[in-house]
Scaffold this active site. Structure first.
Site, short mmCIF file in Angstrom:
data_model
loop_
_atom_site.label_atom_id
_atom_site.label_comp_id
_atom_site.label_asym_id
_atom_site.label_seq_id
_atom_site.Cartn_x
_atom_site.Cartn_y
_atom_site.Cartn_z
N CYS A 82 -4.81 2.40 -3.76
CA CYS A 82 -3.58 2.89 -3.11
C CYS A 82 -2.42 1.92 -3.29
O CYS A 82 -1.53 1.81 -2.43
CB CYS A 82 -3.78 3.16 -1.62
N LYS A 94 -10.80 -0.53 10.00
CA LYS A 94 -10.95 -1.72 9.15
C LYS A 94 -11.31 -2.96 9.96
O LYS A 94 -11.59 -4.01 9.41
CB LYS A 94 -9.67 -1.97 8.35
N GLN A 143 -4.93 -5.29 6.81
CA GLN A 143 -5.97 -6.19 6.28
C GLN A 143 -6.04 -7.51 7.03
O GLN A 143 -6.64 -8.48 6.53
CB GLN A 143 -5.69 -6.48 4.79
N ASP A 165 2.69 -4.67 8.07
CA ASP A 165 1.49 -3.86 7.84
C ASP A 165 0.30 -4.80 7.98
O ASP A 165 0.04 -5.63 7.10
CB ASP A 165 1.57 -3.24 6.44
N HIS A 180 0.87 -1.18 0.00
CA HIS A 180 0.00 0.00 0.00
C HIS A 180 0.91 1.24 0.00
O HIS A 180 2.01 1.19 0.56
CB HIS A 180 -0.84 -0.06 1.28
C1 PLP Z 1 -5.88 0.61 4.41
C2 PLP Z 1 -4.50 0.15 4.36
C3 PLP Z 1 -3.44 0.94 4.83
C4 PLP Z 1 -3.65 2.35 5.31
O1 PLP Z 1 -4.53 2.41 6.39
P1 PLP Z 1 -5.07 3.82 6.90
O2 PLP Z 1 -6.21 3.45 7.79
O3 PLP Z 1 -5.51 4.58 5.69
O4 PLP Z 1 -3.96 4.49 7.62
C5 PLP Z 1 -2.17 0.43 4.77
N1 PLP Z 1 -1.93 -0.80 4.32
C6 PLP Z 1 -2.91 -1.61 3.86
C7 PLP Z 1 -2.57 -2.98 3.39
C8 PLP Z 1 -4.22 -1.15 3.87
O5 PLP Z 1 -5.19 -1.94 3.41
#
Ligand code: PLP
Length: 409
Positions: free
Chosen positions: A366, A228, A205, A202, A125
């Site tokens: 993104c 999320k 998800q 990260d 992302h």
């Molecule tokens: C949504 C997402 C982000 C960013 O999250 P934010 O809530 O916008 O800070 C980073 N990495 C992944 C894989 C995402 O799906």
């Protein structure tokens, strides 16, 4: 063998948004990869806080402030236990994944020297790309990329060649938001540690789909967003190992993160406060704790199995559509289908689906480098949560069957 251990219709009743209509049709919400809907318990917790409990934390002797402080700190403990972090002060409240990664890029980044190396992957992302590019510019470090193959899997054998004694950090996504790939982060973490590098995962998800145990993973940092995982926007978590967080300099300066301030010099507070400057999103943290209590009541094994069945079903039904092409066909995938349909533009498909009450995402999600890899402008992405149903998938398929001929002529 559907809905093992999950009562989907009871679960759906917990999410008020799911019973609204869009353009006169019952909402079908397939944009969970962008943000998830909120259960009543989370919404009520926010309401209750502002109606009865509102106060600033960590600094008042009065009752309201003490109550707010304990609610906020209890949320931290709920999250610590859920993630199986060793200490509660390893849970740093942030604004979200982006904020957590930027915290590490700035603070851990301060300890890096010219020529040090950072490794990310080709499916990150933007929030796990740009902060490292900024750091590399600031500190003259080198950014290296783990490549991926056509199915959307990382070529992990390449990682061995990328790792060197200059590698300080490997920062990769647990699950790709645009392709659904579940990366083998266990292997990445082991390889990186063997080379003496730290690892940031990260997890934006992940927590909504899989049970995450940070000690078992042995990652050094794990970042995710509240919104999320059925919690509020504007709050998230950065987990970090105590030892590393203690070594790192503060990210932002201000109230709460200090021990003592004189006009000449400041000493810093202990963890987690060192990284939580200023009045935080108090209600966000508290309600994120409530979202974790909600997750605590679910059998995440059953959630994962149900979502896999939804994914398999959607993939099977969609593949009957003429001219469909899938992006992201990794062996190990979460409930995300990204696709294009010959002769149609994703934006038009998304707009017409919305007219029928169906919310999907269209665009680059993104992850522009992923789209560049496939040489496409974007995809249509349906991302499922455990409150989605097979009937909703059927409705999306029949909607697509209606829409496609309209777009093709
Ligand atoms: C949504 C997402 C982000 C960013 O999250 P934010 O809530 O916008 O800070 C980073 N990495 C992944 C894989 C995402 O799906």
């Amino acid at each position: 063998m559907k809905t093992v251990g999950l009562d989907i219709s009871a679960i759906r009743k917990e999410f008020p948004t799911l019973s609204r209509k869009v353009n006169g049709k019952p909402l079908i919400y397939f944009d969970n990869g962008a943000t998830a809907q909120k259960p009543s318990s989370v919404i009520d917790r926010i309401d209750q806080y502002y109606r009865n409990e509102n106060a600033n934390i960590h600094r008042g002797v009065h009752t309201l402030s003490q109550e707010a402080t304990s609610a906020y700190e209890e949320a931290r403990i709920t999250i610590q236990r859920y993630l199986n972090a060793k200490y509660e002060h390893e849970i740093i409240f942030t604004k979200g994944t982006t904020d957590g990664i930027n915290l590490v890029a700035f603070s851990f980044g301060e300890m890096l020297n010219e020529g040090d190396e950072i490794i990310i992957s080709a499916m990150e992302h933007h929030s796990n790309i740009v902060p490292w590019q900024m750091l590399c510019e600031r500190k003259k470090c080198v950014l290296k990329i783990i490549p991926m193959d056509n199915t959307g899997e990382l070529k992990l054998e390449e990682l061995d060649k990328l790792l060197s004694e200059r590698t300080k950090l490997v920062s990769v996504t647990h699950i790709s938001n645009s392709l659904g790939t579940i990366n083998d982060i266990k292997t990445i973490i082991t390889k990186a540690h063997n080379a003496g590098a730290k690892v940031l995962i990260d997890g934006a998800q992940s927590v909504q789909h899989l049970k995450v145990d940070v000690q078992e993973l042995d990652c050094d940092f794990y970042a995710f967003s509240g919104h999320k995982i059925f919690g509020p926007t504007g709050v998230g978590v950065l987990y970090g190992k105590e030892e590393i967080l203690n070594e790192m300099p503060p990210f932002q300066g201000g109230g709460d993160m200090i021990k003592e301030v004189t006009l000449e010099k400041t000493t810093y507070n202990t963890l987690p406060h060192k990284f939580e400057a200023g009045t935080p999103n108090i209600v966000g943290g508290i309600a994120l704790g409530t979202a974790f209590e909600f997750l605590n009541e679910l059998d995440m094994g059953a959630v994962n199995q149900y979502e896999q069945e939804l994914l398999n079903y959607a993939t099977k039904q969609l593949s009957k559509i003429e001219g469909i092409k899938f992006y992201g066909q990794a062996k190990n995938k979460t409930s995300v289908v990204s696709f294009l349909i010959d002769g149609t533009h994703p934006y038009d498909v998304g707009t017409l689906l919305d007219k029928l009450g169906i919310a999907v995402r269209t665009g680059h999600h993104c992850t522009q480098p992923v789209m560049q890899f496939y040489d496409i402008p974007g995809t249509i992405r349906a991302s499922f949560a455990f409150y989605n149903t097979f009937e909703e998938v059927d409705q999306m398929i029949s909607a697509l069957e209606r829409i496609i001929p309209m777009l093709k002529d």
